[in-house]
Motif scaffolding. Sequence first.
Motif, mmCIF file in Angstrom:
data_model
loop_
_atom_site.group_PDB
_atom_site.id
_atom_site.type_symbol
_atom_site.label_atom_id
_atom_site.label_comp_id
_atom_site.label_asym_id
_atom_site.label_seq_id
_atom_site.Cartn_x
_atom_site.Cartn_y
_atom_site.Cartn_z
ATOM 1 N N LEU A 132 91.563 -21.542 68.052
ATOM 2 C CA LEU A 132 92.773 -21.990 67.362
ATOM 3 C C LEU A 132 92.373 -22.432 65.958
ATOM 4 O O LEU A 132 91.504 -23.306 65.800
ATOM 5 C CB LEU A 132 93.418 -23.148 68.119
ATOM 6 N N TYR B 114 100.564 -20.945 74.233
ATOM 7 C CA TYR B 114 100.192 -21.145 72.836
ATOM 8 C C TYR B 114 101.303 -20.663 71.908
ATOM 9 O O TYR B 114 102.170 -19.874 72.307
ATOM 10 C CB TYR B 114 98.902 -20.384 72.492
ATOM 11 N N ILE C 100 94.897 -16.726 65.695
ATOM 12 C CA ILE C 100 94.386 -17.119 67.000
ATOM 13 C C ILE C 100 93.556 -15.956 67.534
ATOM 14 O O ILE C 100 93.968 -14.789 67.428
ATOM 15 C CB ILE C 100 95.543 -17.446 67.971
ATOM 16 N N TYR D 117 96.680 -24.607 63.065
ATOM 17 C CA TYR D 117 97.389 -24.784 64.339
ATOM 18 C C TYR D 117 97.617 -26.265 64.627
ATOM 19 O O TYR D 117 98.608 -26.635 65.277
ATOM 20 C CB TYR D 117 96.578 -24.147 65.459
#
Length: 374
Positions: free
Chosen positions: A135, A229, A188, A139
């Motif tokens: 990440l 996510y 990601i 993020y």
Amino acid sequence: MGLTSNKTLVLAVLSAVLLFAGTVWLWPRLARRSWRAVGGRIGLLLGTQLALFAAVGLAANQAFGFYASWADLFGQEKDQGVVVDHTPGGGPLEVVGSRRVPGAGGALPRAGGRVQEVGIVGRTTRIATPAYVYLPPEYFQPRYRTHRFPTAVVLTGYPGTASALVEKLHYPRTALELARDGRAKPMILVMMRPTVTPPRDTECVDIPGGPQTESFFAKDLPDALRSHYRVAEKAGGLGIIGNSTGGYCALKIALHHPDVYAAGAGLSAYYKAPIDATTGDLFQGDKALRNRADLWWYLAHMPAPDTSLLVSSSRRGETNYRDTLRFIERVKDTGRTGISSIVLESGGHNFNTWRREIPAALEWMSERLTEPLK
């Protein structure tokens, strides 16, 4: 003489033979109990073993193409790959643990990003496999708390380990550096093996009566990631990249599922699933399934998908060089599927070669994933 030269191999074999013959011939003279005799015996045995090891290693390297040169063998090849665009006109997911990005520095994830070790279970295929999820720092930053990020699935070769993508191929660190330099979007990365039911090499195929590996990557994995996510929801925000077996899988899945993956990159990939002791019978006599897994057949007989592909090879050191050139031409003939390439002057089938290609490949991937930071 070059590492892959036949002269080098012949010299190594002759050295091993001569040292063996010399050991047999001189052994009676060295049978005494003096220090000189003992040292001579040790030297002959050690020299023979080293010569034999070198001969076997050189022969294996010529057969499998691990290293292209002495510089490649000792990790001294540093030239980075450059992308050439050949396109006309231009389920449940459990977090196991987390850690800092290796080499990134900084304790806070909003500064250096975070790598999480996760377990993924496919909702429809029931395939369970471990993975690492990188990440990016953004993020965790408040200004991006509602933003969904472009995402790349990253696959190893066979047998491979997912941790090697983090610790040896440095994917998270490379993605972080590219984003900091403005060369790529913050992304990601979902890093895992294509072999989701080890020890069998499933080649990302839906095996009749066996693991439905392609369905796992095409449906279950994207669904699981979106449920856990803030990954891009649109097809244009998801890509897939891999090396060797993972490269074949990435190209095939991008071709078969353009509605899911906007781009697929195959580093040192091959273009047809092998059948050997590690795979078993992947197709169970199903000709249609076998043809579908053959990228040559697929491009010649199926409608060209609207996706982008990247392939890589080396002029010296990779066995897939000629096939890669042919594949580029085959994709160009479709007139619809985009194709780009990275071709190094020298580089074998190894981590050092892929580390030289990964920065350009991730930059290429970023350009084709459309989810922007807001």
